[in-house]
Structure formats: C-alpha cells, structure tokens
Design an enzyme around this catalytic site. Structure first.
Site, mmCIF file in Angstrom:
data_model
loop_
_atom_site.group_PDB
_atom_site.id
_atom_site.type_symbol
_atom_site.label_atom_id
_atom_site.label_comp_id
_atom_site.label_asym_id
_atom_site.label_seq_id
_atom_site.Cartn_x
_atom_site.Cartn_y
_atom_site.Cartn_z
ATOM 1 N N GLU A 180 0.830 -1.223 0.000
ATOM 2 C CA GLU A 180 0.000 0.000 0.000
ATOM 3 C C GLU A 180 0.856 1.262 0.000
ATOM 4 O O GLU A 180 0.681 2.152 0.841
ATOM 5 C CB GLU A 180 -0.947 0.000 1.202
ATOM 6 C CG GLU A 180 -2.038 -1.035 1.093
ATOM 7 C CD GLU A 180 -3.144 -0.858 2.139
ATOM 8 O OE1 GLU A 180 -2.955 -0.112 3.110
ATOM 9 O OE2 GLU A 180 -4.209 -1.473 1.970
ATOM 10 N N GLU A 380 -5.742 -8.114 -1.060
ATOM 11 C CA GLU A 380 -6.412 -7.896 0.225
ATOM 12 C C GLU A 380 -7.852 -7.491 -0.040
ATOM 13 O O GLU A 380 -8.107 -6.657 -0.908
ATOM 14 C CB GLU A 380 -5.761 -6.757 1.037
ATOM 15 C CG GLU A 380 -4.442 -7.100 1.662
ATOM 16 C CD GLU A 380 -3.871 -5.966 2.506
ATOM 17 O OE1 GLU A 380 -4.654 -5.210 3.118
ATOM 18 O OE2 GLU A 380 -2.638 -5.858 2.544
HETATM 19 P P1 P53 Z 1 -6.842 -2.988 9.672
HETATM 20 C C1 P53 Z 1 -6.381 1.674 5.935
HETATM 21 C C2 P53 Z 1 -7.161 1.633 4.800
HETATM 22 C C3 P53 Z 1 -7.040 0.580 3.916
HETATM 23 C C4 P53 Z 1 -6.128 -0.440 4.176
HETATM 24 O O1 P53 Z 1 -6.608 -2.880 8.104
HETATM 25 C C5 P53 Z 1 -5.322 -0.388 5.289
HETATM 26 C C6 P53 Z 1 -5.449 0.655 6.191
HETATM 27 C C7 P53 Z 1 -4.626 0.700 7.427
HETATM 28 O O2 P53 Z 1 -5.398 0.543 8.565
HETATM 29 O O3 P53 Z 1 -4.337 -1.302 5.537
HETATM 30 C C8 P53 Z 1 -4.342 -2.598 4.987
HETATM 31 O O4 P53 Z 1 -5.904 -4.025 10.173
HETATM 32 C C9 P53 Z 1 -2.981 -3.194 5.294
HETATM 33 C C10 P53 Z 1 -3.018 -4.308 6.302
HETATM 34 C C11 P53 Z 1 -4.150 -4.084 7.275
HETATM 35 C C12 P53 Z 1 -5.436 -4.164 6.471
HETATM 36 O O5 P53 Z 1 -5.476 -3.218 5.439
HETATM 37 O O6 P53 Z 1 -6.555 -1.629 10.178
HETATM 38 O O7 P53 Z 1 -2.294 -3.597 4.145
HETATM 39 O O8 P53 Z 1 -1.753 -4.427 6.908
HETATM 40 O O9 P53 Z 1 -4.166 -4.974 8.334
HETATM 41 C C13 P53 Z 1 -6.688 -4.013 7.303
HETATM 42 O O10 P53 Z 1 -8.261 -3.403 9.823
#
Ligand code: P53
Length: 482
Positions: A180, A380
């Site tokens: 990201e 993801e």
């Molecule tokens: P968590 C923000 C917006 C979109 C993706 O996030 C993001 C974030 C950061 O919070 O991060 C990605 O764990 C990232 C992962 C993360 C996952 O999204 O905050 O690549 O490391 O865990 C989900 O719910």
C-alpha cells in the site's frame, strides 16, 4: 463445459493474505532486530496507536507475540491446506534478515526461517506471494537515518531485496515491493507516515514535501528491486501494491466530479510511476506550484523506466465520497478546503466506519485495468468484525460470508463481463491477526479464529469459523456456486 470450472480463469490464485509483523510474533528471537512495528502500542476504534521511542516496559505491544505464527506455522499451514488455499501472501520481515537495516551480512537464522516457511508452503501445494516491505522497516533505519526520507535507504532496500530474491529464487515466483505504497499521502500525520516510510519528521519540515521525497525514494528503491529481481530470475512476477479506495463525487455537481478526480490523482500517482516508469505531469506541476524541491537524479529516472512492474497488486476494502456542496457534514481535505470527505448515503459501513461497497470493487478493477492494461491481483479484501464464540465453540460469521460473496460476485463480473485480467484473490487475514490500524485482535478478518483478546489474553487456540467451509467450497468450485 463443466459449470464448476468455467467460472474463473484456469490457475486462478485463490488464497489468503497476512503480513509478517501482524502474524509472526517472536519479535526478538533468532537474531531479529527491532522493527518499527515493534514500537506500536495497542489502540482501539477511538484511540489511535502510539509510537514509542524504543520498547517501554510499561506498555503492551500487540505485535511482539501476535499469533505466534513463527512457532505454529506448520500446524497453521495444515489448516490452510484443508481450506484449499492455492496461494498464501505474507511478507518477509526485513529486520529478521538485516537486524539494523544497514548491515552488510544477512542474519542466517532469519533467512533460514523463511526457507523453512516457503518449503512448508510448497510441500503443501501453496504458492508463496511475498511482499518485501509490509508497513515496517528495521527500527534502526528510523532512528539513525530518519526512515525513507533518506536516500541511503534506497541502497539498503535494494541490498535487502537482492539478498532475499537470490536466496529464494527457486521458491518464490510472485513478489511485491512496498505494501500500500500510496497509503501515506492523505494522512501523513499519524500512522500512515509510519507505514513503509517510517519518516522521522524534523522541526520546520513541510510534511507533505518530505512525504513526497520518501515516496520517490521508495519508488526508486522498488524499481531497483524489480530490475535486480528480473536479472536473478526472469520468470519472477514482480508487482507493486496499492490501496485502492475509490473516491466518488457525492453529487453530479461538476465541482464534485473534479474534486473526486483530484483526490484519485494522489492515489494513482504511485501506480503511475510503478507502471509507466515516469513521473506524471500533474505531480511535476504540483511540486512546481508548491515550490517543492524533490531530489532525484537522471540515473534515478532511468531506473524508474527500467524497473516497471509486471502486475498491479492491490487492496480493496471500501469506497469513499467527496463533495463541494455546503450543508453536507464531512471532513475537510488538505489542499482542497472547498471539498470534504463525506459518508455515502447509499452504502452501509462496518463497526469501524469502513463503507461496504462491492460495486466499488468492480468499478476499481475496470478503472485500473483500463488505465494500465496490466494483470491485476486482489491481494487484500475483507471486513473487520467482532466474532462471538458460542458455548458449543461454533462461530456463526454469516456477515463475513455476505461481504466476501458480494465482492467475489463483483470480481466475477469484472472478469467475465468486462474482460479484466485478474490473476487471483487473497482475502485479508485468512487467520485472525493483529489489526494494523488499531492494534486490536478483536477486529477479525479470518476464516480461522484465534483465541486472543485486545489485552493479549487467550490460549491462541485455532478454531474454524463457519466461513471456513464456505470459502473451501468457493475454491473447490473455482467460484461461487449457483
Ligand atoms: P486494519 C487503511 C485503509 C485501507 C487499508 O486494516 C489499510 C489501512 C490501514 O489501517 O491497511 C491494509 O488491520 C494493510 C493491512 C491491514 C489491512 O489493510 O486496520 O495492508 O496491513 O491490516 C486491514 O483493519
């Protein structure tokens, strides 16, 4: 043709995704150095995580143990195999390989861990998909060099990339450079600046300018890694990794449309450089207008051209909206004070306010594919949620199934109706892990439950949720059953 096999392309990489610091634990064993993720405290929905100066004895750091995958990976991979995963996305923890980041000689025990992990995956028919830097760098690179604002990190990262790509050249085919990478431009004040960039800000900094410099350094470092990787093994598939959160105009007012498109530019900047190998004109103009002096050489520009990516990996969780209309409540946007981010009345949100929008995934797949004409990989996707373990040990997570089902349907339409070239789908947090944003354990994404709470209590026992059997079936059928 068989109904069951004509749904997604042959060899479609159905998988699951995690990141080293969110799953491994074992933060100080076998010669590992401290990583920036090891000084992040726990937060929650309302309280942000704090960054401490080194490890403090009176603080709880959820990543220190995480779910202890470092010691349990063999049993966990048996569950992944039962689930039917064809691919498993994780990252290499840079600080296991180079404890200080600027070391010349790698730490053999760290290298050996990933050898064993990749062997175990391959033995079980699971393809590793590897991110080089997933929201962490060796802590010493932050303390001693200021993080990616410093051009020396380009050399350190390139050496790290070369070391691991050489070591695993026959084990790993799919790589991504920075997780990201574009998730730092909107809110560089807090955690997002602490992602891959780990910028140590100084008094008097123009934070935006410094963040752009760090971003350029990462883009150059990424291109170097791609170039070196292709020399090591021409069959490598090396991608970038983007967070795509599409920005919709709240209304059809032309100014809303323009505001949305300006916001998208900030996010596209990164993939524009990764894919096209040059700095887009809108970025050069912005830097000129703001009087930013971004440091890069002619040689760097050549490297950008030589190190373009093979595919675009991206995360998709939600969409957002902007408006210039008065009378709508929202959050102002830096640089565009006349516009604000607002919630979209046509979609619902999860408990953390992330707006659930499967059509946004189809829209994103189309937009990105049309912009770049490169294979895409959804690395993801998912919805963080609270789960309840019933007295009989069952976890009824139908909300998770609904979310994923709708997104797989959107992806299906993008592939089969719109002609998008999609390599695979690895939903986030295939097994429950520590949330990056909040540091919570109870913001869960997994098909496999892990017994641990936000304070770090629990047996770490793994349990299959109801969604486990559902996803198993999706993979087996190569798509949703009719
Ligand atoms: P968590 C923000 C917006 C979109 C993706 O996030 C993001 C974030 C950061 O919070 O991060 C990605 O764990 C990232 C992962 C993360 C996952 O999204 O905050 O690549 O490391 O865990 C989900 O719910």
């Amino acid at each position: 043709m068989d109904q069951a096999t004509d749904k997604f392309p042959n060899g479609f990489l159905w998988g699951g995704a995690v990141a080293a610091h969110q799953i491994e634990g074992a933060y100080d064993v076998d010669g590992k150095g401290l990583s920036t993720a090891d000084v992040l405290t726990a937060g929650n929905q309302r309280t942000p995580r704090e960054i401490t100066k080194g490890v403090k004895s009176d603080q709880y750091y959820p990543n220190h143990e995480a779910i202890d995958f470092y010691h349990t990976y063999k049993e966990d991979i048996q569950l992944f195999k039962e689930l039917g995963l064809k691919a498993f996305r994780t990252s290499i923890n840079w600080s296991r390989i180079f404890p200080n980041g600027d070391d010349v000689v790698p730490n053999e025990a760290g290298l050996q861990f990933y050898d064993d992990l990749f062997d175990e995956l391959l033995k079980n028919g699971i393809e590793p998909v590897i991110t080089l830097s997933h929201f962490e760098i060796p802590y010493a690179l932050y303390e001693n060099y200021g993080g990616f604002r410093n051009k020396k990190l380009i050399t350190f990262f390139a050496w790290y990339a070369e070391t691991v790509m050489r070591r695993y050249k026959d084990k790993v085919k799919y790589w991504m450079t920075f997780n990201e990478i574009n998730n730092q431009m909107d809110t560089f004040e807090k955690l997002h600046a602490w992602t891959n960039s780990a910028i140590l800000f100084e008094d008097g900094d123009d934070k935006e300018e410094v963040t752009i410099q760090a971003s350029m350094n990462e883009l150059i470092a990424s291109a170097k890694a791609v170039k070196i990787g292709k020399e090591i093994n021409p069959n490598f598939q090396i991608g970038c990794m983007m967070a795509y959160v599409p920005v919709y105009p709240y209304s059809c007012h032309p100014e809303d449309m323009l505001a949305a498109s300006k916001m998208m530019e900030r996010r596209f900047f990164y993939s524009d450089v990764h894919v096209r190998g040059e700095i887009p004109s809108y970025a050069l103009k912005l830097w000129e207008q703001k009087g930013y002096d971004i440091d890069y050489s002619q040689e760097d520009l050549e490297i950008l051209k030589e190190g373009t990516v093979d595919y675009i990996g991206f995360s998709y969780y939600m969409s957002t909206a902007v408006t210039t209309l008065s009378g709508v409540k929202g959050t102002p946007i830096r640089d565009y004070p006349y516009a604000k981010v607002v919630s979209n009345p046509h979609v619902k949100a999860n408990d953390w306010g992330w707006q659930i929008d499967p059509d946004g995934l189809r829209y994103t797949l189309n937009t990105v594919y049309q912009r770049y004409n490169k294979p895409l990989f959804i690395v993801e996707n998912g919805m963080g949620a609270y789960d309840t373990v019933e007295n009989d040990g069952k976890i009824h997570d139908d909300y998770r199934v609904s979310y994923l089902e709708a997104h797989i349907q959107a992806m299906f339409q993008a592939v089969n109706e719109d002609g998008v070239e999609l390599m695979g789908y690895t939903p986030w947090g295939v097994i429950d892990i520590v949330s990056f944003g909040s540091g919570e354990m109870e913001k869960r994404y997994g098909f496999i439950h892990v017994d641990k709470d936000n304070q770090g209590n629990g047996t770490l026992v793994r349990r299959k949720k109801e969604s486990f059997a559902w996803y198993q079936n999706v993979i087996e059928q190569n798509g949703l059953s009719n």
